[in-house]
Design a protein around this motif. Structure first.
Motif: not given
Length: 161
Positions: A98-104
């Protein structure tokens, strides 16, 4: 944490049984045990001790005039601990995703579901023609290869006779 609680419970359970080694030192035949809590069953030269309160089993062996009881590993507890560890790992990985998806800047996958597969782009007519040419070439090469193999086999079988 669960393991610590089990260890503390075992220490508490073993405290009354601490006299087991001392009091059994003279008897020699069988370890002493509280009959209301423990059930002892002969197992060869040792005894299996079932703790009626915890359900744990220990193997009691006489060494140097004293009985020593060692807990038998419980497969169910090991499996439950592994399931808990893996559940925590999955939750951690989902949070990281989730954190990586939000960052991208991408939408996060719903909880408990795998992320959607990336969209497939349709091919242009020129790309489709190129793929058709490659497939035709591959088909001709394969037919030629298998024709050669058939010829070699026929020649080999003719030599073998």
């Amino acid at each position: 944490m669960k393991r610590i609680a089990i260890c503390l419970a075992l220490i508490g359970a073993m405290a009354p049984a601490a006299g087991l080694a001392q009091s059994a030192a003279g008897s020699g035949d069988r370890p002493d045990a509280n009959p209301d809590r423990y059930v002892l069953s002969p197992a060869g030269e040792s005894f299996l001790r079932l703790d009626r309160q915890t359900g744990r089993i220990a193997q009691c062996v006489q060494r140097d005039e004293a009985w020593r009881c060692v807990l038998v590993p419980d497969v169910q507890i090991v499996l439950e601990e592994e399931i808990a560890r893996l559940s925590e790992e999955v939750a951690s990985l989902r949070a990281e995703n989730r954190r990586l998806a939000e960052k991208a800047g991408e939408p996060a996958a719903p909880e408990g579901r795998a992320p959607a597969a990336p969209e497939r782009h349709s091919l242009t007519p020129e790309e489709e023609k190129e793929i058709d040419r490659a497939m035709d070439f591959t088909e001709k090469a394969m037919r030629r290869f298998f024709g050669m193999m058939k010829t070699f086999r026929q020649e080999f079988e003719g030599l073998a006779q």
